[in-house]
Design a protein around this motif. Structure first.
Motif, PDB file in Angstrom:
ATOM      1  N   LYS A 103     -52.690  34.006  -4.921  1.00 27.05           N
ATOM      2  CA  LYS A 103     -53.311  35.192  -5.616  1.00 27.05           C
ATOM      3  C   LYS A 103     -53.448  36.167  -4.544  1.00 27.05           C
ATOM      4  N   GLU A 104     -53.818  36.044  -3.347  1.00 28.80           N
ATOM      5  CA  GLU A 104     -54.012  36.817  -2.419  1.00 28.80           C
ATOM      6  C   GLU A 104     -52.743  37.379  -1.822  1.00 28.80           C
ATOM      7  N   VAL A 105     -51.774  36.739  -1.677  1.00 28.72           N
ATOM      8  CA  VAL A 105     -50.468  37.209  -1.187  1.00 28.72           C
ATOM      9  C   VAL A 105     -49.798  37.965  -2.273  1.00 28.72           C
ATOM     10  N   HIS A 106     -50.101  37.611  -3.771  1.00 28.90           N
ATOM     11  CA  HIS A 106     -49.441  38.451  -4.638  1.00 28.90           C
ATOM     12  C   HIS A 106     -50.186  39.811  -4.670  1.00 28.90           C
ATOM     13  N   ASP A 107     -51.317  39.996  -4.205  1.00 29.03           N
ATOM     14  CA  ASP A 107     -52.041  41.403  -4.341  1.00 29.03           C
ATOM     15  C   ASP A 107     -51.430  42.228  -3.310  1.00 29.03           C
ATOM     16  N   PHE A 108     -50.998  41.645  -2.171  1.00 30.37           N
ATOM     17  CA  PHE A 108     -50.610  42.591  -1.105  1.00 30.37           C
ATOM     18  C   PHE A 108     -48.982  42.562  -1.111  1.00 30.37           C
ATOM     19  N   ALA A 109     -48.385  41.726  -1.729  1.00 29.39           N
ATOM     20  CA  ALA A 109     -46.978  41.667  -1.413  1.00 29.39           C
ATOM     21  C   ALA A 109     -46.231  43.027  -2.038  1.00 29.39           C
ATOM     22  N   HIS A 110     -46.933  43.726  -2.833  1.00 28.59           N
ATOM     23  CA  HIS A 110     -46.033  45.027  -3.133  1.00 28.59           C
ATOM     24  C   HIS A 110     -45.980  46.122  -2.106  1.00 28.59           C
ATOM     25  N   PHE A 123     -42.395  38.002   1.320  1.00 28.55           N
ATOM     26  CA  PHE A 123     -43.505  37.561   0.483  1.00 28.55           C
ATOM     27  C   PHE A 123     -43.350  37.282  -0.927  1.00 28.55           C
ATOM     28  N   ARG A 124     -42.612  37.987  -1.491  1.00 35.75           N
ATOM     29  CA  ARG A 124     -42.299  37.702  -2.986  1.00 35.75           C
ATOM     30  C   ARG A 124     -41.303  36.537  -3.016  1.00 35.75           C
ATOM     31  N   SER A 125     -40.517  36.424  -2.214  1.00 35.01           N
ATOM     32  CA  SER A 125     -39.422  35.155  -2.059  1.00 35.01           C
ATOM     33  C   SER A 125     -40.236  34.176  -1.918  1.00 35.01           C
TER      34      SER A 125
END
Length: 338
Positions: A103-110, A123-125
């Protein structure tokens, strides 16, 4: 729906004919069931994990399946029963650890996308890789739940499968923690730290268990048609390495290759240990010798008999374009022949 209802609805011996409350009942081999997961488990259009702000449906469903299997095997005193019970307990621990990290990685991946119209970065990969692991583990846990009471259920085999994905998820959790470490070391939107070195981060990667990526879980992040091909290459590499480093003539090495290839085909854990050992200690000469096999006439025809054909989803053609370079001592443009 309460967790108690989820567990009770999937008890063995329930012949009500109703579908499972956790996931719809499916038929077919374990490999085919991943294709029958509901649409809620699909990825987003940009290829990333579909994350709900309230809960991660994939992770929560996997936890419920693991609890269901734990409850079933908790009274099994056999060696395989104790091992599979412990493996599912470990899976829950790793899922609980991975859920907030994802969840945390998804929040800053953009922040690391090329632009708003191009959502894609490392990060998305990596989130997609984690999702593939959870999906495959979900399929495995569901298959165990639906077939554990049947006479044909091979407990000794599936305990190794569950343990393998337990180790895989543990390794991915370690990788997720390193993603957060890289995030802390850098400024927002920057991949390279100023005060820390990349070698320092790579040094931490030595703690990751690499064996799980080359054994039973080989190619879990790829499509089904790729997995047999990767297995074929890994068996060939492991068998070729023994012949390459052994002593003797060509006939003895060829005989050894036939024997060792069969051994590595039947024992995924042994194959994984051999490949990791090769990747860490072999030299460039071995790599050149192994990849040179693809240039031989035998290997040009062998894959069509013993290998697997990979499905082609899209053909991309890059047309040749003329290249012009400026001369070194003049302004004349010189055309480079295609």
């Amino acid at each position: 729906m309460p967790n108690e209802q989820l567990i009770d609805s999937s008890k063995d011996g329930d012949d009500s004919g109703q579908p499972s409350a956790i996931l719809p009942t499916t038929s077919g081999s374990p490999e085919e069931q991943l294709q029958q997961l509901p649409d809620e488990l699909a990825v987003e259009a940009d290829g990333t994990l579909k994350v709900n702000t309230d809960e991660l449906y994939l992770f929560d469903t996997l936890i419920e399946l693991c609890r269901n299997n734990i409850k079933y095997f908790e009274d099994d005193e056999s060696e395989n029963g104790l091992r599979i019970h412990g493996a599912f307990v470990g899976l829950i621990d790793h899922v609980v650890t991975a859920k907030p990290l994802v969840k945390e990685v998804h929040d800053f991946a953009h922040e690391y996308d090329f632009d708003e119209n191009t959502p894609g970065n490392g990060f998305r990969s990596f989130l997609y890789v984690v999702e593939c692991c959870v999906k495959t583990t979900l399929k495995l846990a569901r298959y165990v739940m639906e077939n554990r009471g049947t006479m044909m259920f091979r407990k000794a085999m599936y305990v190794k499968e569950v343990e393998a994905y337990n180790h895989l998820l543990a390794s991915l959790c370690t990788c997720l923690k390193h993603c957060h470490t890289l995030r802390r070391w850098t400024e927002p939107g920057h991949l390279f730290p100023d005060s820390r070195t990349v070698e320092e981060l790579l040094g931490k990667a030595e703690t990751i268990n690499q064996f799980c990526f080359y054994g039973r879980c080989l190619g879990f992040q790829f499509c089904e048609s790729m997995k047999p091909l990767l297995k074929f290459i890994s068996i060939g590499m492991a068998g070729f390495s023994e012949g390459y480093y052994s002593e003797g003539g060509k006939i003895s090495k060829a005989t050894s290759l036939m024997f060792t290839s069969t051994k590595y085909m039947l024992d995924p854990e042994l194959r994984a240990r051999r490949i990791v050992n090769i990747s860490q200690h072999s030299n460039v000469d071995f790599c050149k010798a192994f990849w040179f096999l693809a240039e031989s006439e035998l290997m040009h025809s062998l894959p069509s008999f013993v290998g697997f054909k990979v499905k082609v989803s899209r053909v991309i053609t890059i047309p040749p374009e003329p290249i012009e370079l400026k001369a070194e001592k003049s302004d004349v443009m010189i055309s480079i022949p295609i």
